[in-house]
Design an enzyme around this catalytic site. Structure first.
Site, PDB file in Angstrom:
ATOM      1  N   GLY A 214       0.774  -1.239   0.000  1.00  0.00           N
ATOM      2  CA  GLY A 214       0.000   0.000   0.000  1.00  0.00           C
ATOM      3  C   GLY A 214       0.804   1.286   0.000  1.00  0.00           C
ATOM      4  O   GLY A 214       0.227   2.366  -0.143  1.00  0.00           O
ATOM      5  N   ASP A 215       2.127   1.196   0.160  1.00  0.00           N
ATOM      6  CA  ASP A 215       2.930   2.426   0.196  1.00  0.00           C
ATOM      7  C   ASP A 215       4.323   2.131  -0.352  1.00  0.00           C
ATOM      8  O   ASP A 215       5.328   2.477   0.248  1.00  0.00           O
ATOM      9  CB  ASP A 215       3.007   2.929   1.650  1.00  0.00           C
ATOM     10  CG  ASP A 215       3.404   4.409   1.727  1.00  0.00           C
ATOM     11  OD1 ASP A 215       3.464   5.072   0.676  1.00  0.00           O
ATOM     12  OD2 ASP A 215       3.664   4.891   2.845  1.00  0.00           O
ATOM     13  N   PHE A 216       4.343   1.487  -1.525  1.00  0.00           N
ATOM     14  CA  PHE A 216       5.596   1.059  -2.145  1.00  0.00           C
ATOM     15  C   PHE A 216       6.245   2.291  -2.775  1.00  0.00           C
ATOM     16  O   PHE A 216       6.251   2.452  -3.992  1.00  0.00           O
ATOM     17  CB  PHE A 216       5.278  -0.005  -3.197  1.00  0.00           C
ATOM     18  CG  PHE A 216       6.291  -1.121  -3.258  1.00  0.00           C
ATOM     19  CD1 PHE A 216       6.379  -2.061  -2.235  1.00  0.00           C
ATOM     20  CD2 PHE A 216       7.160  -1.247  -4.336  1.00  0.00           C
ATOM     21  CE1 PHE A 216       7.308  -3.103  -2.281  1.00  0.00           C
ATOM     22  CE2 PHE A 216       8.084  -2.283  -4.400  1.00  0.00           C
ATOM     23  CZ  PHE A 216       8.166  -3.205  -3.369  1.00  0.00           C
ATOM     24  N   ASN A 217       6.764   3.184  -1.919  1.00  0.00           N
ATOM     25  CA  ASN A 217       7.236   4.457  -2.457  1.00  0.00           C
ATOM     26  C   ASN A 217       8.757   4.579  -2.420  1.00  0.00           C
ATOM     27  O   ASN A 217       9.454   3.710  -1.904  1.00  0.00           O
ATOM     28  CB  ASN A 217       6.546   5.641  -1.748  1.00  0.00           C
ATOM     29  CG  ASN A 217       7.054   5.879  -0.331  1.00  0.00           C
ATOM     30  OD1 ASN A 217       8.244   5.803  -0.061  1.00  0.00           O
ATOM     31  ND2 ASN A 217       6.134   6.168   0.577  1.00  0.00           N
TER      32      ASN A 217
END
EC number: 2.7.1.81
Length: 355
Positions: A214-217
């Site tokens: 959900g937050d593969f940044n």
């Protein structure tokens, strides 16, 4: 409670005490690490090893079941060869501990974990060529496919229906879009939300389900040099946004964040898609929704950052890092339109696959 009041503010001596009392370790080096609303410390004990002491804010510390599942997921991925952090058990064998402290707002309970420290530099700090972008897409798809195999009696806590950062929550942005009043971008953002409702929502039943990171940044992925001009992924951080979702959501989120710092943002999608499809080929509905989902994530990032700045003006610089650049990218993607952007992404992915 405001984020300010729930954020921990531990002193070095409190950190020394926790590490000794819970883990039996003597901290010889303690260094603060950046964090948005938790408190993180780099800890090197004299007994050896390197760790991150993560002290969750008191609001999130109430979600014990969710955090326990995130911690188990990290261990599960690590056991299967993915570079995730793992939690060190306390002396009594627990992966986390609830601790009481007074950080200036009365005594509150904070959830504490000691995680392995992963070496590397964040992807945000390097220039990403096609090779590392391909690897990022491949890693994102691998992570979601591996998590499908995880069995845990409590996975239902990841449904998180009203979690504002889920890509199924795009219609909820309508409640916040007023923060953009007077900004010419508001028109594009409203347009994207409408397209999501008309084009994407009817296709949700055709998307394949999974658990999303959900937050593969670009700040949650670490890399280290691998030869003179190559990099390899050395760490995946921050599982706080995990939830049930769809494979295509992870891909869209990954593309969006990899565009942020890129000098040629339009060239990012192709290699990421090629890497992703080497593990998990898209079906027609997923492929047809990718453009709108990438734009939707840009909108989420910008509207929610703007909203949070109104709540926490002192954090404006940090909060707006992603969204300022993101606005330019969103404008450009909207201007070019779906057909042209998809042509660039999918043709480039096809060429990379043939190499």
């Amino acid at each position: 409670m405001s984020t300010k009041e729930s954020k921990p503010n531990l002193s070095h001596s409190q950190v020394t005490d926790i590490v000794k009392r819970l883990y039996g370790l003597t901290a010889s080096v303690i260094r603060p690490l950046p964090s948005y609303d938790d408190q993180n410390f780099y800890v090197a004990p004299s007994e050896g090893g390197e760790y991150v002491l993560k002290v969750m804010n008191s609001a999130d510390s109430e979600n014990v079941a969710v955090i326990e599942l995130q911690t188990q997921s990290m261990n599960f991925l690590h056991q299967r060869g993915l570079p995730a952090q793992t939690a060190l058990p306390t002396l009594t064998g627990q992966l986390m501990s609830l601790e009481e402290f007074d950080c200036g707002f009365g005594t509150q309970i904070y959830l504490v974990r000691l995680l392995t420290y992963l070496p590397g530099t964040t992807i945000a700090k390097i220039t990403c060529g096609p090779q590392i972008l391909y690897d990022v897409g491949k890693m994102a798809a691998t992570l979601d496919t591996v998590l499908l195999q995880m069995e845990h009696p409590n996975t239902s806590v990841l449904q998180r229906e009203d979690f504002i950062w889920k890509l199924t929550s795009i219609p909820l942005l309508n409640q916040y879009v007023h923060v953009m009043d007077g900004d010419p971008m508001q028109k594009i953002i409203k347009g994207v939300i409408e397209k999501y409702q008309v084009q994407v929502m009817p296709k949700l039943p055709l998307f394949r389900k999974c658990i999303n990171h959900g937050d593969f940044n670009d700040h949650n992925l670490l890399v280290k040099p691998d030869g003179p001009s190559k990099y390899k992924i050395s760490g995946i951080l921050d599982f706080a946004d995990m939830s049930y979702g769809y494979f295509i959501f992870e891909l869209a989120i990954t593309i969006m964040y990899m565009m942020i710092e890129s000098p040629n943002p339009l060239d990012v999608g192709g290699p990421v898609v090629a890497g992703w499809e080497s593990v998990f080929p898209l079906n027609e509905a997923e492929r047809d929704s990718l453009y709108w989902l990438v734009l939707s994530r840009f909108c989420q990032s910008f509207v929610l950052a703007r909203y949070t700045v109104i709540q926490q003006p002192e954090n404006e610089e940090y909060l707006m890092i992603t969204s300022r650049k993101g606005l330019r990218h969103l404008s450009r993607l909207w201007e070019l339109g779906k057909d042209e952007v998809e042509r660039i992404w999918f043709q480039s992915a096809q060429q990379i696959r043939q190499i």
